[in-house]
Motif scaffolding. Structure first.
Motif, PDB file in Angstrom:
ATOM      1  N   ALA A  26     -41.355 -46.125  39.651  1.00 41.41           N
ATOM      2  CA  ALA A  26     -41.073 -44.747  39.241  1.00 41.41           C
ATOM      3  C   ALA A  26     -42.318 -43.880  39.360  1.00 41.41           C
ATOM      4  CB  ALA A  26     -40.549 -44.728  37.800  1.00 41.41           C
ATOM      5  N   LEU A  27     -43.471 -44.423  38.984  1.00 38.92           N
ATOM      6  CA  LEU A  27     -44.712 -43.661  39.091  1.00 38.92           C
ATOM      7  C   LEU A  27     -45.025 -43.347  40.556  1.00 38.92           C
ATOM      8  CD1 LEU A  27     -47.063 -45.421  36.496  1.00 38.92           C
ATOM      9  CD2 LEU A  27     -45.572 -43.452  36.177  1.00 38.92           C
ATOM     10  N   MET A  28     -44.801 -44.309  41.437  1.00 37.32           N
ATOM     11  CA  MET A  28     -45.082 -44.082  42.851  1.00 37.32           C
ATOM     12  C   MET A  28     -44.122 -43.045  43.440  1.00 37.32           C
ATOM     13  SD  MET A  28     -45.959 -47.979  44.098  1.00 37.32           S
ATOM     14  CE  MET A  28     -46.438 -47.481  45.751  1.00 37.32           C
ATOM     15  N   LEU A  29     -42.854 -43.090  43.025  1.00 38.68           N
ATOM     16  CA  LEU A  29     -41.904 -42.082  43.486  1.00 38.68           C
ATOM     17  C   LEU A  29     -42.286 -40.698  42.971  1.00 38.68           C
ATOM     18  CD1 LEU A  29     -38.503 -43.978  43.019  1.00 38.68           C
ATOM     19  CD2 LEU A  29     -39.573 -43.331  45.188  1.00 38.68           C
ATOM     20  N   SER A  30     -42.697 -40.629  41.697  1.00 36.31           N
ATOM     21  CA  SER A  30     -43.107 -39.350  41.127  1.00 36.31           C
ATOM     22  C   SER A  30     -44.335 -38.806  41.838  1.00 36.31           C
ATOM     23  CB  SER A  30     -43.398 -39.509  39.629  1.00 36.31           C
ATOM     24  OG  SER A  30     -42.261 -39.966  38.933  1.00 36.31           O
ATOM     25  N   ILE A 184     -34.631 -38.518  45.142  1.00 37.55           N
ATOM     26  CA  ILE A 184     -35.852 -39.282  44.855  1.00 37.55           C
ATOM     27  C   ILE A 184     -36.275 -39.085  43.407  1.00 37.55           C
ATOM     28  CG2 ILE A 184     -38.283 -39.575  45.461  1.00 37.55           C
ATOM     29  CD1 ILE A 184     -37.598 -38.592  48.268  1.00 37.55           C
ATOM     30  N   GLY A 185     -36.287 -37.830  42.965  1.00 42.10           N
ATOM     31  CA  GLY A 185     -36.678 -37.544  41.594  1.00 42.10           C
ATOM     32  C   GLY A 185     -35.693 -38.091  40.586  1.00 42.10           C
ATOM     33  N   ALA A 186     -34.402 -38.059  40.921  1.00 43.61           N
ATOM     34  CA  ALA A 186     -33.392 -38.599  40.000  1.00 43.61           C
ATOM     35  C   ALA A 186     -33.582 -40.102  39.808  1.00 43.61           C
ATOM     36  CB  ALA A 186     -31.992 -38.301  40.533  1.00 43.61           C
ATOM     37  N   LEU A 187     -33.900 -40.805  40.892  1.00 49.79           N
ATOM     38  CA  LEU A 187     -34.161 -42.244  40.781  1.00 49.79           C
ATOM     39  C   LEU A 187     -35.387 -42.507  39.919  1.00 49.79           C
ATOM     40  CD1 LEU A 187     -33.647 -45.181  41.535  1.00 49.79           C
ATOM     41  CD2 LEU A 187     -34.915 -44.789  43.674  1.00 49.79           C
ATOM     42  N   ALA A 188     -36.465 -41.738  40.141  1.00 45.61           N
ATOM     43  CA  ALA A 188     -37.673 -41.909  39.328  1.00 45.61           C
ATOM     44  C   ALA A 188     -37.384 -41.637  37.858  1.00 45.61           C
ATOM     45  CB  ALA A 188     -38.777 -40.977  39.833  1.00 45.61           C
TER      46      ALA A 188
END
Length: 529
Positions: A26-30, A184-188
């Motif tokens: 999640a941090l990497m996606l954010s 992408i943000g929703a998954l994070a």
């Protein structure tokens, strides 16, 4: 092992590895959302301007976002120390996604700029809180792993961003540049909400308690109604810091571009910014829980790292802003090849950062950073001695070496300064470091832009600036003397960047303690239980 002492664990219960991996993802996606943003948008500017108009103000698509990110970093850092990382990260990601959706729905350039500022308000939370959580999740000896992963995210984003933006603008619609942020943000967000669980903590120390601890006094734990103590937020200070940073950064971004440096608007903005800065000092000195506490600058380690990474932001402007112009206008490369000359440092930087732990475990954080910034100074000084017009591999080799040097410089300082504070001060400390680096980039863009234009004016008899000259070169209407003038302008910028690197070296040598005062209480193992 230099200044690194074994870290002890705060929690008795074991970490859930699968949960921690989910949080890291999640941090990497954010981080990817924030890192991709500017590079993706930059390639779609012609399509955006063609659809919405507003060519005269399109630069605010980037300036507005940058201003919002920079001025909110200290605020989010303090809020994460007060209320925890999770609510700040969730709120920031939600705000960023709301801004992305609004950008995709923008009906004119003014609306798009306003919604980009909304994006930036969320982006400040993403950048600062992700870096803070990375330190919370791992003990000191393992932090280089997560930091190198985050560095890789930035590297991949720098290389892939322009290509992604160009493909979406050419084969879909520029609005998809913002819409792709949503899944992408929703998954994070889902991963953070589902897997990140922060333990109950003591409230952050007040200014008086921080001063006691800075002098080596005992750690003060709160008693009584901790939730009430945690709820004290310096909103007056937050608004004043936001206003002061916004005014001063606007003056730096627009000075010499939208109006002359000594014009009425420029002087008015700087005067207002200085008045607001004085008001910030007054408010923060009286606040029980200041947004920018005094200990950030009273502690030698934090102050030195802030100044050194501010100089890093300054020197990074030379390659990121001026090297592509040099590659196209002087070396005659196509945009893709010019981008490759710059992107090679994204290969060596993460690798060097990941390997830096083997150096700072032996000689310490400060000496490792000195080694890196000393090498960077020599590399930047070497750039003006490249032959004219030269070959593309020559600046590419220097960029490869520069990335390796800066990876050895930045990561030890970030890991080291985060390890000198406890959980309740880590958000504020991390935010102050990132704020100084962002501010350095803003100052560098203004100062080096003025330097480049000044050299061009002197070489060309007072005619033209870098933008107009490079446009003429793209049209193949300028003589070789103009290309030589562009080379001289970029060489002057690199000399200025070398001076900034030398300044960082002196700050670390003279201000930073040789041994960072690393705390023995490591990060929690209960964040992901």
């Amino acid at each position: 092992m230099g200044d690194i002492r074994p870290a002890t664990r705060e929690a008795a219960r074991p970490t859930a590895p699968h949960r921690r991996r989910a949080v890291v993802a999640a941090l990497m996606l954010s981080m990817a959302l924030a890192a991709l943003d500017s590079t993706v948008v930059s390639t779609a500017v012609p399509q955006i301007v063609g659809d919405l108009g507003g060519f005269s103000v399109f630069s605010w698509l980037f300036s507005g976002y940058l201003l919002a990110v920079t001025v909110t970093l200290p605020v989010y850092g303090k809020l994460s120390d007060t209320f925890g990382r999770k609510p700040v990260l969730v709120a920031g990601a939600a705000l960023f996604l709301l801004g992305s959706l609004l950008c995709a729905l923008a009906w004119n350039m003014g609306a798009l700029i306003a919604f980009r500022i909304v994006q930036g308000l969320g982006g400040g939370a993403l950048q600062g809180t992700v870096q803070t959580l990375a330190a919370d999740l791992y003990p000191l000896k393992e932090r280089p792993k997560i930091q190198s992963k985050l560095s890789t995210v930035w590297a991949v984003s720098a290389v892939a961003g322009p290509g992604i933006g160009g493909l979406l603008a050419a084969y879909a619609d520029w609005r998809w540049i913002f819409l792709v942020n949503l899944p992408i943000g929703a998954l994070a967000l889902w991963l953070i909400v589902r897997h990140l669980h922060e333990p109950q903590r003591q409230s952050p120390p007040s200014g008086r308690e921080s001063s006691t601890r800075a002098r080596g006094g005992p750690r003060v734990r709160t008693t009584g109604d901790a939730s009430r103590a945690r709820a004290r937020v310096d909103w007056a200070g937050a608004l004043t810091v936001f206003a002061c940073g916004g005014v001063l950064l606007t003056a730096l971004v627009q000075g010499g571009v939208a109006w002359p440096w000594l014009s009425g608007p420029s002087l008015a903005l700087f005067g207002t910014g200085l008045a607001l800065a004085g008001l910030v000092v007054v408010i923060e000195r009286r606040a029980a829980e200041p947004i920018i506490p005094g200990w950030v600058w009273r502690r030698r380690t934090i102050a030195a790292v802030n100044l050194a990474l501010g100089a890093l932001g300054l020197l990074m402007v030379a390659p990121t802003v001026f090297l592509p112009t040099y590659a196209q206008s002087v070396l005659g490369l196509e945009p893709v090849a010019a981008g490759f000359v710059l992107s090679v440092w994204t290969l060596s930087w993460p690798l060097s950062a990941a390997l830096s732990q083997h150096v700072y475990r032996r000689i310490g954080f400060r000496d490792t950073a000195l080694l890196g910034i000393g090498a960077a100074t020599l590399i930047l000084f070497a750039f003006p001695f490249l032959p004219y017009p030269g070959e593309a591999w020559q600046p590419a080799l220097l960029m490869l070496l520069l990335g390796a040097a800066l990876g050895l410089f930045q990561l030890p300082l970030l890991v080291g300064v985060q390890s000198t504070v406890g959980w309740s001060e880590r958000g504020t400390t991390t935010a102050s470091v990132l704020f100084c680096r962002q501010t350095g980039q803003t100052i560098g863009a203004s100062v080096f832009g003025a330097v480049a234009n000044g050299v061009l004016a002197a070489r060309l008899g007072g005619a033209g600036d870098l933008d107009s000259v490079t446009r003429a070169l793209d049209a193949d209407t300028a003589p070789d003397a103009v290309r030589d003038a562009v080379a001289s302008a970029v060489h002057a910028v690199y000399l200025g960047a070398a001076c900034a690197a030398a300044l960082a070296f002196l700050v670390l040598l003279c201000v930073a303690p040789r041994k960072f005062p690393v705390l023995t209480d490591g990060p929690t193992d209960r964040l992901t239980d």
